[in-house]
Design a protein around this motif. Structure first.
Motif, short mmCIF file in Angstrom:
data_model
loop_
_atom_site.label_atom_id
_atom_site.label_comp_id
_atom_site.label_asym_id
_atom_site.label_seq_id
_atom_site.Cartn_x
_atom_site.Cartn_y
_atom_site.Cartn_z
N GLN A 43 1.05 -1.06 0.29
CA GLN A 43 0.39 0.03 -0.37
C GLN A 43 1.10 1.18 -0.33
O GLN A 43 0.30 2.17 -0.80
CB GLN A 43 -1.14 -0.38 1.62
CG GLN A 43 -1.95 -0.63 0.89
CD GLN A 43 -2.94 -1.61 -0.45
OE1 GLN A 43 -3.06 -0.17 -0.34
NE2 GLN A 43 -2.93 -2.51 -0.87
N VAL A 46 1.73 1.54 -3.17
CA VAL A 46 0.70 1.81 -4.76
C VAL A 46 0.17 3.69 -4.13
O VAL A 46 0.14 3.87 -5.39
CB VAL A 46 -0.69 1.59 -3.84
CG1 VAL A 46 -1.80 1.91 -4.94
CG2 VAL A 46 -0.44 -0.17 -4.32
N THR A 47 0.87 3.74 -2.64
CA THR A 47 0.26 5.25 -2.65
C THR A 47 1.40 6.59 -3.34
O THR A 47 1.57 7.09 -3.99
CB THR A 47 0.65 5.57 -1.13
OG1 THR A 47 -0.33 5.17 -0.39
CG2 THR A 47 0.26 6.90 -0.80
N LEU A 49 3.07 5.71 -6.09
CA LEU A 49 2.46 5.43 -7.39
C LEU A 49 1.10 7.09 -8.07
O LEU A 49 1.71 6.80 -8.75
CB LEU A 49 2.46 4.35 -8.24
CG LEU A 49 3.58 3.30 -8.11
CD1 LEU A 49 2.80 1.78 -8.59
CD2 LEU A 49 5.21 3.90 -9.42
N LYS A 50 0.59 6.18 -7.22
CA LYS A 50 -0.58 7.25 -7.07
C LYS A 50 -0.73 8.32 -6.99
O LYS A 50 -1.50 9.10 -7.02
CB LYS A 50 -2.08 6.52 -6.72
CG LYS A 50 -1.97 4.40 -7.66
CD LYS A 50 -3.57 4.37 -7.40
CE LYS A 50 -3.59 3.42 -8.21
NZ LYS A 50 -5.41 2.91 -8.13
N GLU A 51 0.01 8.96 -6.05
CA GLU A 51 -0.24 9.42 -5.59
C GLU A 51 1.06 10.93 -5.42
O GLU A 51 1.43 11.26 -4.12
CB GLU A 51 -0.81 10.07 -4.43
CG GLU A 51 -2.23 9.26 -3.21
CD GLU A 51 -2.96 9.03 -2.31
OE1 GLU A 51 -2.51 10.22 -1.61
OE2 GLU A 51 -3.04 8.17 -1.75
N PRO A 52 1.87 11.03 -6.32
CA PRO A 52 2.88 11.23 -6.16
C PRO A 52 3.05 12.82 -6.06
O PRO A 52 3.98 13.87 -5.34
CB PRO A 52 3.82 11.21 -7.97
CG PRO A 52 2.44 11.27 -8.70
CD PRO A 52 1.50 10.83 -7.60
N LYS A 53 1.84 13.85 -6.23
CA LYS A 53 1.72 15.07 -6.10
C LYS A 53 1.09 15.84 -4.29
O LYS A 53 1.98 16.43 -3.77
CB LYS A 53 1.01 15.95 -6.35
CG LYS A 53 0.75 15.64 -8.11
CD LYS A 53 -0.04 16.68 -9.21
CE LYS A 53 0.50 15.95 -10.35
NZ LYS A 53 0.59 17.60 -11.43
N SER A 54 1.33 14.27 -3.93
CA SER A 54 0.45 13.99 -2.10
C SER A 54 1.72 13.80 -1.89
O SER A 54 1.90 14.32 -0.03
CB SER A 54 -0.13 13.40 -1.71
OG SER A 54 -1.15 13.75 -2.75
N THR A 71 -0.89 12.21 2.35
CA THR A 71 -1.61 10.98 1.54
C THR A 71 -2.71 10.64 1.87
O THR A 71 -2.89 10.93 2.69
CB THR A 71 -0.52 9.65 1.03
OG1 THR A 71 0.32 9.45 2.41
CG2 THR A 71 0.89 10.74 0.83
N ARG A 76 -6.25 3.56 2.27
CA ARG A 76 -5.75 2.32 2.52
C ARG A 76 -5.42 0.96 3.26
O ARG A 76 -6.38 0.13 2.98
CB ARG A 76 -4.64 2.89 1.47
CG ARG A 76 -4.67 3.63 0.24
CD ARG A 76 -3.51 3.07 -0.98
NE ARG A 76 -3.36 4.57 -1.68
CZ ARG A 76 -3.95 4.59 -2.48
NH1 ARG A 76 -4.98 3.86 -2.84
NH2 ARG A 76 -3.90 5.72 -3.26
#
Length: 90
Positions: A43, A46-47, A49-54, A71, A76
């Motif tokens: 998780q 995944v974070t 990869l999916k939330e690079p701006k955070s 994030t 998750r």
């Protein structure tokens, strides 16, 4: 697992005295070694990869708390059976 922490309120300068806040957090979920650890690692990945701006904008070495603070990692983990229960101490 139970964790105890100390820190500073938002308006307090850490260089001006001792910590003024305490917290106790329990983490509940599946067996920590072989079950919860891979859930947490996947998780976290995944974070990333999916939330690079955070994530923090500038490089360096960060603790997990600082790196994932903005994030959805905790949500998750909760959705996969790892629960966080925090109680501020006075």
């Amino acid at each position: 697992m139970t964790f105890y922490g100390e820190g500073y309120s938002k308006d307090r300068d850490p260089q001006c005295g001792k910590p003024d806040l305490k917290i106790c957090t329990q983490v509940k979920g599946p067996e920590a070694g072989y079950v919860a650890t891979p859930i947490a690692m996947v998780q976290a990945a995944v974070t990333l990869l999916k939330e690079p701006k955070s994530l923090p904008e500038h490089g360096g070495v960060y603790t997990p708390g600082a790196a994932f603070a903005k994030t959805g990692l905790i949500e998750r983990l909760k959705s996969r059976g790892i629960e966080f229960i925090s109680n501020p101490e006075t």
